[in-house]
Design a protein around this motif. Structure first.
Motif, PDB file in Angstrom:
ATOM      1  N   GLY A   1       4.050   5.432  -5.496  1.00  0.00           N
ATOM      2  CA  GLY A   1       4.029   5.533  -6.810  1.00  0.00           C
ATOM      3  C   GLY A   1       3.125   6.649  -7.409  1.00  0.00           C
ATOM      4  O   GLY A   1       2.998   7.215  -8.624  1.00  0.00           O
ATOM      5  N   TRP A   2       1.657   6.747  -6.914  1.00  0.00           N
ATOM      6  CA  TRP A   2       0.808   7.503  -7.362  1.00  0.00           C
ATOM      7  C   TRP A   2       1.071   8.911  -7.118  1.00  0.00           C
ATOM      8  O   TRP A   2       1.090   9.860  -8.109  1.00  0.00           O
ATOM      9  N   VAL A   3       1.855   9.245  -6.006  1.00  0.00           N
ATOM     10  CA  VAL A   3       2.396  10.532  -5.618  1.00  0.00           C
ATOM     11  C   VAL A   3       3.512  10.964  -6.830  1.00  0.00           C
ATOM     12  O   VAL A   3       3.270  12.271  -7.321  1.00  0.00           O
ATOM     13  N   PHE A   4       4.431   9.979  -7.105  1.00  0.00           N
ATOM     14  CA  PHE A   4       5.668  10.443  -7.670  1.00  0.00           C
ATOM     15  C   PHE A   4       5.337   9.901  -9.487  1.00  0.00           C
ATOM     16  O   PHE A   4       6.273  10.070 -10.147  1.00  0.00           O
ATOM     17  N   PHE A   5       4.151  10.211  -9.727  1.00  0.00           N
ATOM     18  CA  PHE A   5       3.789   9.472 -10.930  1.00  0.00           C
ATOM     19  C   PHE A   5       4.381  10.684 -12.150  1.00  0.00           C
ATOM     20  O   PHE A   5       4.907  10.395 -13.063  1.00  0.00           O
TER      21      PHE A   5
ATOM     22  N   LEU B   1       0.838  -1.255   0.080  1.00  0.00           N
ATOM     23  CA  LEU B   1      -0.019   0.021  -0.090  1.00  0.00           C
ATOM     24  C   LEU B   1       0.866   1.181   0.189  1.00  0.00           C
ATOM     25  O   LEU B   1       0.343   2.096  -0.438  1.00  0.00           O
ATOM     26  N   LEU B   2       1.888   1.133   0.813  1.00  0.00           N
ATOM     27  CA  LEU B   2       2.822   2.367   0.750  1.00  0.00           C
ATOM     28  C   LEU B   2       3.465   2.628  -0.429  1.00  0.00           C
ATOM     29  O   LEU B   2       3.733   3.710  -1.169  1.00  0.00           O
TER      30      LEU B   2
END
Length: 197
Positions: free
Chosen positions: A107-111, A101-102
């Protein structure tokens, strides 16, 4: 490549490396020392952002006080880590789920990598009358007063907990009773023996 950008990447590498060593180190004292290195590197990033007050506060408060307190607590407790490692396999699925989950959140933040890489063109030099301390104080004690108070209470609770963990109980100590020593007479302490010859 400008010098600030090179220094940023060097400090970021130090932070990532020392943070990784904090969580992978088997010795708790070494983990605390690597955390000190991460804090010192973070203060270098604050200096790059022209916020000298936050850099010095990070050094003085966290490295000079909190981390030294953690280091002494870790050294004085001298905990046996074997009981903590016994249930590792039992909690492994939950730990793996939290790790996935982390990683997914990161990955979603740093996409969007383009907006995350520093450009250093946004940092305009400020005038001589600019004071980061006054700006920080105005923000902290006007808009963020409640979080500052919560952080102060949390630090107080951590300090009290550290003292409670290191307290080993009242030990019986030998002490002098001054009033009894003053009331002593020579006849009570000295016994004269006549020569039998």
């Amino acid at each position: 490549m400008p010098f600030e950008k090179i220094l940023f990447y060097i400090l970021a590498a130090f932070i990532l490396g020392s943070a990784t060593l904090v969580i992978t180190s088997r010795n708790s004292v070494r983990a605390v020392l690597f955390l000190v290195l991460a804090f010192v590197s973070s203060s270098g990033l604050w200096i790059l952002l022209e916020s000298e007050y936050l850099a010095l506060t990070l050094i003085v408060v966290y490295v000079g006080a909190v981390m030294v307190l953690f280091l002494f607590v870790v050294m004085m407790l001298d905990m046996n880590m074997a009981p903590f490692k016994e249930g590792f396999i039992r909690y492994m699925p939950l730990a793996a789920l939290i790790a996935v989950l982390l990683v997914a959140q990161l990955g979603w933040v740093f996409f969007d990598w383009s907006r995350l890489l520093p450009t250093f063109e946004n940092l305009a030099p400020r005038g001589g009358d600019y004071s980061s301390i006054s700006v920080l104080g105005e923000e902290m004690y006007s808009h963020y007063l409640f979080p500052v108070e919560i952080a102060a209470v949390l630090l107080l609770v951590a300090m009290v907990a550290a003292v409670a963990l290191t307290f080993r109980g009242i030990k019986s100590r030998k002490s002098q009773n001054i009033s009894k020593q003053v009331q002593v007479r020579a006849a009570d302490r000295i016994r004269l023996i006549k020569d039998l010859d």
